[in-house]
Each structure stands twice: as C-alpha cells, then as structure tokens.
Design a protein around this motif. Structure first.
Motif, short mmCIF file in Angstrom:
data_model
loop_
_atom_site.label_atom_id
_atom_site.label_comp_id
_atom_site.label_asym_id
_atom_site.label_seq_id
_atom_site.Cartn_x
_atom_site.Cartn_y
_atom_site.Cartn_z
N LEU A 112 0.86 -1.19 0.00
CA LEU A 112 0.00 0.00 0.00
C LEU A 112 0.90 1.24 0.00
O LEU A 112 1.66 1.48 0.94
N VAL A 113 0.80 2.01 -1.07
CA VAL A 113 1.64 3.20 -1.24
C VAL A 113 0.76 4.43 -1.10
O VAL A 113 -0.01 4.75 -2.01
N PRO A 114 0.83 5.14 0.04
CA PRO A 114 -0.03 6.32 0.22
C PRO A 114 0.40 7.50 -0.65
O PRO A 114 1.60 7.73 -0.85
N VAL A 115 -0.58 8.23 -1.16
CA VAL A 115 -0.29 9.50 -1.81
C VAL A 115 0.05 10.50 -0.70
O VAL A 115 -0.74 10.69 0.22
N PRO A 116 1.23 11.12 -0.74
CA PRO A 116 1.65 11.95 0.39
C PRO A 116 0.93 13.29 0.44
O PRO A 116 0.62 13.89 -0.59
N SER A 117 0.66 13.73 1.66
CA SER A 117 0.18 15.10 1.87
C SER A 117 1.37 16.04 1.82
O SER A 117 2.52 15.62 1.96
N THR A 118 1.11 17.31 1.64
CA THR A 118 2.21 18.28 1.65
C THR A 118 2.76 18.40 3.06
O THR A 118 2.02 18.24 4.04
N PRO A 119 4.06 18.68 3.20
CA PRO A 119 4.63 18.87 4.54
C PRO A 119 3.90 19.95 5.33
O PRO A 119 3.72 19.83 6.55
N ARG A 120 3.42 21.00 4.64
CA ARG A 120 2.69 22.07 5.34
C ARG A 120 1.39 21.54 5.92
O ARG A 120 1.02 21.87 7.05
N ARG A 125 -1.93 19.84 10.53
CA ARG A 125 -2.88 18.88 11.11
C ARG A 125 -2.29 18.07 12.25
O ARG A 125 -3.03 17.46 13.03
N GLY A 126 -0.97 18.01 12.32
CA GLY A 126 -0.33 17.20 13.34
C GLY A 126 -0.31 15.72 13.02
O GLY A 126 0.05 14.90 13.87
N GLN A 127 -0.66 15.34 11.80
CA GLN A 127 -0.66 13.94 11.39
C GLN A 127 -0.78 13.87 9.88
O GLN A 127 -1.19 14.82 9.22
N ASP A 128 -0.43 12.71 9.31
CA ASP A 128 -0.68 12.40 7.91
C ASP A 128 -1.85 11.43 7.89
O ASP A 128 -1.71 10.24 8.14
N ALA A 129 -3.05 11.96 7.63
CA ALA A 129 -4.27 11.17 7.75
C ALA A 129 -4.30 9.99 6.78
O ALA A 129 -4.77 8.90 7.12
N THR A 130 -3.80 10.18 5.56
CA THR A 130 -3.81 9.10 4.58
C THR A 130 -2.88 7.97 5.01
O THR A 130 -3.22 6.79 4.89
N LEU A 131 -1.72 8.33 5.53
CA LEU A 131 -0.79 7.31 6.01
C LEU A 131 -1.39 6.54 7.18
O LEU A 131 -1.27 5.31 7.26
N ARG A 159 7.65 22.24 -4.12
CA ARG A 159 6.45 22.79 -3.46
C ARG A 159 5.29 22.83 -4.45
O ARG A 159 5.48 23.09 -5.64
N VAL A 160 4.10 22.57 -3.94
CA VAL A 160 2.90 22.66 -4.75
C VAL A 160 1.89 23.55 -4.03
O VAL A 160 1.95 23.73 -2.82
N ALA A 161 0.96 24.08 -4.80
CA ALA A 161 -0.10 24.92 -4.23
C ALA A 161 -1.19 24.04 -3.65
O ALA A 161 -1.28 22.84 -3.96
N ASP A 162 -2.04 24.62 -2.82
CA ASP A 162 -3.20 23.91 -2.30
C ASP A 162 -4.12 23.57 -3.48
O ASP A 162 -4.46 24.44 -4.29
N GLN A 163 -4.51 22.29 -3.56
CA GLN A 163 -5.34 21.85 -4.69
C GLN A 163 -6.76 22.39 -4.63
O GLN A 163 -7.44 22.46 -5.65
N VAL A 195 -0.43 -1.03 -4.69
CA VAL A 195 -1.75 -0.42 -4.70
C VAL A 195 -1.60 0.99 -4.14
O VAL A 195 -1.27 1.18 -2.96
N LEU A 196 -1.80 1.98 -4.98
CA LEU A 196 -1.78 3.37 -4.52
C LEU A 196 -3.04 3.63 -3.70
O LEU A 196 -4.13 3.20 -4.07
N VAL A 197 -2.89 4.32 -2.57
CA VAL A 197 -4.06 4.57 -1.71
C VAL A 197 -4.13 6.05 -1.35
O VAL A 197 -3.12 6.73 -1.18
N ASP A 198 -5.37 6.53 -1.23
CA ASP A 198 -5.64 7.91 -0.82
C ASP A 198 -6.97 7.90 -0.09
O ASP A 198 -7.71 6.91 -0.13
#
Length: 248
Positions: A112-120, A125-131, A159-163, A195-198
C-alpha cells in the motif's frame, strides 16, 4: 506525536457523552448506520468524468457525501484519530476489490503506497491522515488473511499549491512532476503488488501523478522493468458521479 486537538478530544470524551461523527446521534463515535454508509456496501470501480492520462484502475468504498464526508473530514482536518480504524476498514475493502484474486489463485503480498500530503498540511494537522488510514487498512487486510504492508515511498520533490479551488487543468499543472520515490523506494516496490491509496479521489490527478512517479522509479531499477501484476489504486471515497459513470 498526538496532536493537541486529538488530546483534547480524548479528554473531552471522559466528560461529555460521545456523539456519532457522521450524523450526530448520541451514544457512540460512529453509529451502525454510518458504519454501513462507510464500508457496508461492495466497493466499486470509479473514474472521473475526464480522467487524467496514466490514471490506474481505482476502486472506492463509498460515495463522498453525507456521513462519509463528515467522517473523512473529522479524521483528516479535526484530529479524530479514533476514526482511523473504521476508515482503514473501508480502505481495506477497496484495496481487496482492486486486487481481486480468482478462487484458488495465489494473491501475493500487497504494498500500500499512500499519496503523500504536503509537509505544510501534515504540520498544520499534526498527522498524515492518509498514512494513518493506510496503516489501519493493512492491519485489516492481514486479519483477513492477505499479506499487506504500507510502504510510504513517495515524497514531494518541489512545493505545490493547495489543490482546493483548482480546476482539473490547474491541478494537473500544479502536480505535474511533483512526486518522486525515495532513494531506497524502488527496492521496496519490488516486493509485491503496488496499490496506490488515498482518502478521496476527485479529479484523479494526484493518483495519476503518484502512478507516474512509481512507474518511473521501477523502470529505472534493474530487474523491475515489468510491473508485477500491474498497478491499481484504492480510495475510501469518491464523488457519486464517479460511481454513476461506471454504470454505463
């Protein structure tokens, strides 16, 4: 480290009666009706109305609406960590549907490969919810007899912008080439079926970019030129039109 918000939620639960995150009914954090909405139905194949190039087959557990939306947002944005287990159960169902194995065939290990959230976002949030949901899904899959592990090998290379608020074209431009696999990632990706997961799929751009990065890394790695069993993706939820499209 547990976010301060989650700590206060736990403390409040000792004093205040629990209410269902999905519908607000008192007595439990997630009532049976909302559990059924989240993972009570058979996961189905979903796709955006105009899916981006390179998007692998995606399965989702539930439409992103009503109670399901409230539960996803409570876990992701409001630090409701106790929802990781039911969200993981929903994601595990979508993963199982994405890699369905004929009766009598050997399924092999699932990566299971999570799609990463941005470091910001993770810092805010204090967590990576998808992970966190992916790890709960791997536990649920192992309990069901499927070898599964989480391999968080994707990271942002720029760096990427907020989607939020971007149209599909803007999202594609924002994420194009934004992800890469970490140095030892290709070796880890050779151990099973990816399996990519989000948590949620909307336009599919994030999953398509994740698939591009994984495929590029595997092609560069000697001995992993042919993707074992192909690549698939699974999400907890997707907009209802994504389900409707697949009825035609």
């Amino acid at each position: 480290m547990v976010p301060v918000l989650a700590w206060w939620r736990e403390l409040g639960g000792l004093v205040l009666p629990a209410a269902c995150t999905g519908c607000g009914d008192p007595g439990t954090t997630l009532c049976e009706a909302c559990r059924r909405a989240l993972y009570g139905a058979r996961p189905r194949r979903v796709r955006p109305a105009s899916g981006p190039a390179g998007l692998p087959p995606v399965h989702a557990a539930a439409p992103y609406e009503g109670a399901v939306r409230e539960v996803v947002l409570a876990h992701k944005e409001r630090g409701a960590l106790e929802l990781a287990a039911p969200l993981g159960a929903a994601l595990a169902g979508a993963v199982a549907a994405a890699v369905a194995v004929p009766r009598g065939a050997r399924g092999g290990g699932l990566l299971l490969v999570p799609v990463p959230s941005t470091p910001r976002a993770v810092a805010a949030r204090g967590q990576d919810a998808t992970l966190r949901a992916a790890r709960a899904a791997a536990v649920a899959l192992r309990r069901a007899g499927r070898a599964a592990e989480v391999v968080p090998v994707l990271r942002q290379r720029r760096r990427v912008a907020d989607q939020a608020g971007l149209d599909p074209g803007g999202r594609r431009a924002n994420l194009s080439g934004a992800l890469e696999v970490v140095r030892n990632g290709p070796r880890l990706l050779g151990r099973g079926r990816v399996v990519l997961v989000d948590d949620v799929m909307t336009t599919g751009v994030s999953l398509a970019e994740a698939a591009r990065a994984v495929d590029a890394a595997r092609r560069r790695e000697a001995g992993i030129r042919a993707v074992r069993g192909g690549m698939s993706a699974a999400v907890i939820a997707a907009p209802r039109p994504s389900f409707e499209i697949n009825r035609n």
